[in-house]
Design a protein around this motif. Structure first.
Motif, short mmCIF file in Angstrom:
data_model
loop_
_atom_site.label_atom_id
_atom_site.label_comp_id
_atom_site.label_asym_id
_atom_site.label_seq_id
_atom_site.Cartn_x
_atom_site.Cartn_y
_atom_site.Cartn_z
N SER A 148 0.83 -1.20 0.00
CA SER A 148 0.00 0.00 0.00
C SER A 148 0.87 1.25 0.00
CB SER A 148 -0.91 0.01 1.23
OG SER A 148 -0.13 0.22 2.40
N PRO A 149 0.38 2.34 -0.61
CA PRO A 149 1.13 3.61 -0.57
C PRO A 149 1.42 4.06 0.85
CG PRO A 149 -0.64 3.72 -2.18
CD PRO A 149 -0.83 2.43 -1.44
N ARG A 150 0.51 3.78 1.75
CA ARG A 150 0.72 4.18 3.15
C ARG A 150 1.91 3.43 3.75
NH1 ARG A 150 -3.92 3.96 7.92
NH2 ARG A 150 -2.62 4.79 9.61
N MET A 151 2.01 2.12 3.43
CA MET A 151 3.12 1.33 3.94
C MET A 151 4.44 1.81 3.34
SD MET A 151 3.27 -2.81 3.99
CE MET A 151 4.71 -3.70 4.57
N ILE A 152 4.43 2.13 2.06
CA ILE A 152 5.63 2.65 1.40
C ILE A 152 6.07 3.96 2.04
CG2 ILE A 152 6.54 3.59 -0.76
CD1 ILE A 152 4.75 1.58 -2.23
N ALA A 153 5.11 4.84 2.28
CA ALA A 153 5.44 6.15 2.86
C ALA A 153 6.01 6.00 4.26
CB ALA A 153 4.20 7.03 2.88
N ARG A 154 5.43 5.10 5.05
CA ARG A 154 5.93 4.89 6.42
C ARG A 154 7.35 4.33 6.39
NH1 ARG A 154 5.68 0.89 10.74
NH2 ARG A 154 5.92 2.04 12.70
N GLN A 155 7.59 3.36 5.49
CA GLN A 155 8.92 2.77 5.43
C GLN A 155 9.95 3.78 4.96
OE1 GLN A 155 9.72 -0.30 6.70
NE2 GLN A 155 11.76 0.62 6.51
N ALA A 156 9.57 4.66 4.06
CA ALA A 156 10.48 5.71 3.61
C ALA A 156 10.90 6.60 4.77
CB ALA A 156 9.82 6.53 2.50
N ARG A 157 9.96 6.90 5.66
CA ARG A 157 10.30 7.71 6.84
C ARG A 157 11.24 6.95 7.77
NH1 ARG A 157 4.71 8.79 6.56
NH2 ARG A 157 4.30 7.43 8.35
N LEU A 158 11.01 5.64 7.91
CA LEU A 158 11.86 4.85 8.79
C LEU A 158 13.27 4.68 8.21
CD1 LEU A 158 9.39 1.98 9.83
CD2 LEU A 158 10.03 4.00 11.16
N SER A 159 13.39 4.67 6.90
CA SER A 159 14.66 4.35 6.24
C SER A 159 15.47 5.57 5.84
CB SER A 159 14.38 3.48 5.00
OG SER A 159 13.76 2.27 5.35
N TRP A 160 15.16 6.73 6.40
CA TRP A 160 15.87 7.95 6.03
C TRP A 160 17.38 7.83 6.20
CZ3 TRP A 160 19.06 10.29 9.52
CH2 TRP A 160 18.93 9.86 10.85
N TYR A 161 17.81 7.07 7.20
CA TYR A 161 19.24 6.97 7.53
C TYR A 161 20.04 6.33 6.40
CZ TYR A 161 18.26 2.07 8.30
OH TYR A 161 17.87 0.78 8.10
N THR A 162 19.38 5.48 5.56
CA THR A 162 20.11 4.85 4.46
C THR A 162 20.56 5.89 3.44
OG1 THR A 162 18.08 4.36 3.22
CG2 THR A 162 18.85 2.69 4.76
N LEU A 163 19.75 6.91 3.22
CA LEU A 163 20.14 8.01 2.33
C LEU A 163 21.14 8.92 3.02
CD1 LEU A 163 16.69 8.90 0.74
CD2 LEU A 163 18.55 7.55 -0.25
N PHE A 164 20.93 9.19 4.29
CA PHE A 164 21.87 10.03 5.04
C PHE A 164 23.27 9.42 5.00
CE2 PHE A 164 23.94 11.09 9.13
CZ PHE A 164 24.02 12.46 8.98
N ASN A 165 23.36 8.11 5.09
CA ASN A 165 24.66 7.44 5.10
C ASN A 165 25.36 7.44 3.75
OD1 ASN A 165 24.68 6.92 7.83
ND2 ASN A 165 23.89 4.83 7.64
N GLN A 166 24.68 7.92 2.71
CA GLN A 166 25.33 8.08 1.41
C GLN A 166 26.11 9.38 1.32
OE1 GLN A 166 25.35 5.60 -0.78
NE2 GLN A 166 24.02 4.45 0.60
N LEU A 167 25.83 10.31 2.23
CA LEU A 167 26.47 11.61 2.17
C LEU A 167 27.94 11.51 2.59
CD1 LEU A 167 23.66 13.75 3.85
CD2 LEU A 167 24.14 13.52 1.39
N PRO A 168 28.78 12.37 2.03
CA PRO A 168 30.17 12.41 2.49
C PRO A 168 30.28 13.15 3.82
CG PRO A 168 29.82 14.04 0.77
CD PRO A 168 28.53 13.28 0.89
N VAL A 169 31.13 12.65 4.69
CA VAL A 169 31.58 13.34 5.91
C VAL A 169 30.50 13.44 7.00
CG1 VAL A 169 32.60 15.46 6.87
CG2 VAL A 169 33.23 14.69 4.56
N LEU A 170 29.30 13.89 6.66
CA LEU A 170 28.28 14.16 7.68
C LEU A 170 27.97 12.95 8.56
CD1 LEU A 170 25.63 16.51 6.03
CD2 LEU A 170 27.14 17.01 7.95
N PRO A 171 27.80 11.75 8.02
CA PRO A 171 27.53 10.62 8.91
C PRO A 171 28.64 10.37 9.91
CG PRO A 171 26.95 10.06 6.65
CD PRO A 171 27.68 11.37 6.60
N GLU A 172 29.90 10.52 9.49
CA GLU A 172 31.02 10.34 10.41
C GLU A 172 31.03 11.41 11.49
OE1 GLU A 172 32.41 8.26 6.62
OE2 GLU A 172 31.15 9.96 7.17
#
Length: 301
Positions: A148-172
């Motif tokens: 469901s779109p609702r389930m996709i949207a909720r998982q996207a909010r939960l998985s934000w850290y996977t995109l954050f960890n693609q950034l240079p320097v900031l995660p470290e």
């Protein structure tokens, strides 16, 4: 199986050094050296001490449990080849089995990134493990399909850290804050003080922190996999072909438990999926008795 230790007495783990071609892994070990091998792989952000309940439990039942700190997590080394791809982790798990003289009784257990590794290796013909146990992350085909779109949207909010960890320097630079936050929201109500202390000590310097974050960066850069790991590359997102036990916490704040339900009809014959109530992402720490019982029954079945 006989019990090599008196019950209700938890022996301290042995510390092993396991030299592999690209890295030397430091591992914790419980149980008799000649017992059936169980290799247990931790995830992010965690250490081999995450298996401090499972190791003694299986050791009492005669198993040899070996839990490496995976590549990049001190006191294990930094990978000489710079690879933190899942295929490299799969190769390490095969190397651990070989280095320890494992046989055809061996079982691979993994949580989080360790689960991804176990799932991928369970689909690979080079795997020496007869069964796998994956915790908190199901095989990737389970995640596919219509939701469901609702389930996709909720998982996207939960998985934000996977995109954050693609950034240079900031995660470290924000590593400790990130780690503390993830443990809090992934397993709400669990007192993670001991675990946080060990994780932050293991990843205390920028080099080791970059290695741990590197698992996420490598996942989207599969074209950079070194040639030596390519035999494992094609199956890291496949469905296991050996019997698998999949465990998921009903209150997991990392990945919705509803995804796990989809695996019941997709896993191979002899497999089992269990949603553990009243527990989050680190269910083997939150409900160790229940998880230990499920694991031992599956491993010995």
């Amino acid at each position: 199986m006989g019990a090599p230790y008196p019950r209700h007495v938890t022996p301290p783990p042995e510390v092993l050094e396991i030299p592999l071609p690209a890295v030397t892994l430091s591992a914790l070990a419980w149980g008799p050296a000649d017992g059936p091998l169980v290799v247990a792989l931790h995830g992010f952000p965690d250490t081999a001490w995450t298996w401090r309940h499972l190791g003694p439990h299986l050791a009492e039942r005669g198993h040899r449990v070996v839990a490496p700190n995976t590549r990049g997590y001190a006191p294990s080394g930094i990978a000489h080849d710079g690879s933190y791809h899942v295929s490299a982790l799969m190769a390490d798990a095969v190397g651990v089995h070989e280095a320890l003289g494992g046989d055809d009784r061996a079982v691979l257990v993994g949580h989080d990134w360790g689960a991804i590794t176990a799932n991928g290796l369970g689909a690979n013909e080079l795997s020496p493990y007869r069964r796998i146990v994956s915790i908190a992350v199901p095989p990737f085909p389970v995640l596919a399909g219509r939701v469901s779109p609702r389930m996709i949207a909720r998982q996207a909010r939960l998985s934000w850290y996977t995109l954050f960890n693609q950034l240079p320097v900031l995660p470290e630079r924000n590593f400790e804050r990130l780690v503390r936050h993830l443990w809090q929201v992934w397993s709400p109500g669990y007192d993670a003080a001991e675990d946080l202390e060990r994780v932050l000590a293991s990843l205390a310097d920028p080099t080791h922190r970059s290695a741990a974050i590197g698992y996420y960066r490598a996942a989207v850069r599969q074209w950079r996999v070194p040639d030596g790991y390519r035999p494992f590359l094609d199956t890291w997102t496949d469905m296991p072909t050996v019997p698998a036990l999949y465990l998921h916490g009903a209150d997991d704040g990392c990945l919705q438990a509803a995804y796990a339900e989809r695996g019941r009809d997709l896993l191979p014959a002899g497999s089992e999926t269990v949603i553990v109530p009243d527990t989050g992402h680190f269910l083997h720490l939150e409900q160790p008795a229940a998880v230990n019982d499920l694991l031992s029954r599956f491993i010995e079945g």
